[in-house]
Design a protein around this motif. Structure first.
Motif, PDB file in Angstrom:
ATOM      1  N   ALA A  66      45.206  25.515  33.979  1.00 23.27           N
ATOM      2  CA  ALA A  66      44.074  26.148  33.301  1.00 23.27           C
ATOM      3  C   ALA A  66      43.665  27.433  34.000  1.00 23.27           C
ATOM      4  CB  ALA A  66      42.888  25.180  33.236  1.00 23.27           C
ATOM      5  N   ALA A  67      43.669  27.421  35.328  1.00 24.17           N
ATOM      6  CA  ALA A  67      43.313  28.625  36.079  1.00 24.17           C
ATOM      7  C   ALA A  67      44.345  29.718  35.871  1.00 24.17           C
ATOM      8  CB  ALA A  67      43.188  28.295  37.568  1.00 24.17           C
ATOM      9  N   GLU A  68      45.610  29.329  35.857  1.00 24.95           N
ATOM     10  CA  GLU A  68      46.689  30.298  35.649  1.00 24.95           C
ATOM     11  C   GLU A  68      46.584  30.928  34.265  1.00 24.95           C
ATOM     12  OE1 GLU A  68      49.804  32.346  37.195  1.00 24.95           O
ATOM     13  OE2 GLU A  68      48.703  30.844  38.329  1.00 24.95           O
ATOM     14  N   LEU A  69      46.324  30.129  33.272  1.00 24.26           N
ATOM     15  CA  LEU A  69      46.239  30.623  31.900  1.00 24.26           C
ATOM     16  C   LEU A  69      44.945  31.369  31.626  1.00 24.26           C
ATOM     17  CD1 LEU A  69      47.685  27.545  30.013  1.00 24.26           C
ATOM     18  CD2 LEU A  69      48.823  29.733  30.432  1.00 24.26           C
ATOM     19  N   GLY A  70      43.914  31.014  32.389  1.00 22.07           N
ATOM     20  CA  GLY A  70      42.622  31.664  32.212  1.00 22.07           C
ATOM     21  C   GLY A  70      42.499  32.951  33.003  1.00 22.07           C
ATOM     22  N   GLY A  71      43.504  33.225  33.817  1.00 22.31           N
ATOM     23  CA  GLY A  71      43.480  34.458  34.604  1.00 22.31           C
ATOM     24  C   GLY A  71      42.621  34.382  35.844  1.00 22.31           C
ATOM     25  N   GLY A  72      42.044  33.195  36.127  1.00 13.99           N
ATOM     26  CA  GLY A  72      41.199  33.046  37.304  1.00 13.99           C
ATOM     27  C   GLY A  72      41.975  32.453  38.457  1.00 13.99           C
TER      28      GLY A  72
END
Length: 77
Positions: A66-72
């Motif tokens: 989720a962090a990878e896909l969210g850019g965070g």
């Protein structure tokens, strides 16, 4: 006269968290929102209160995705 087998009881082998994660990932529908789906899974796994490390590792995999896909950055577990 009955037959008895003196076999030890064998506990079922649980899949590794990475195997569960990959199975989940390839089962996602094309064009679906992976960020949202991964976040939902991480939220569900946060409710696990047991001592086995598998669900915590699986949750971290979903958080990382989720962090990878969210850019965070990766969220702490």
């Amino acid at each position: 006269m009955g037959l008895t087998w003196n076999r030890p009881t064998i506990a079922p082998v649980m899949p590794e968290p990475e195997q569960v994660f990959l199975a989940w990932l390839v089962a996602q529908p094309e064009g679906g929102n992976l960020h949202e789906a991964a976040s939902r899974q991480a939220t569900r796994l946060a409710e696990y209160g047991g001592r086995h490390p598998g669900p915590r590792r699986l949750r971290q995999l979903f958080l990382d995705l989720a962090a990878e896909l969210g850019g965070g950055t990766a969220m702490p577990s």
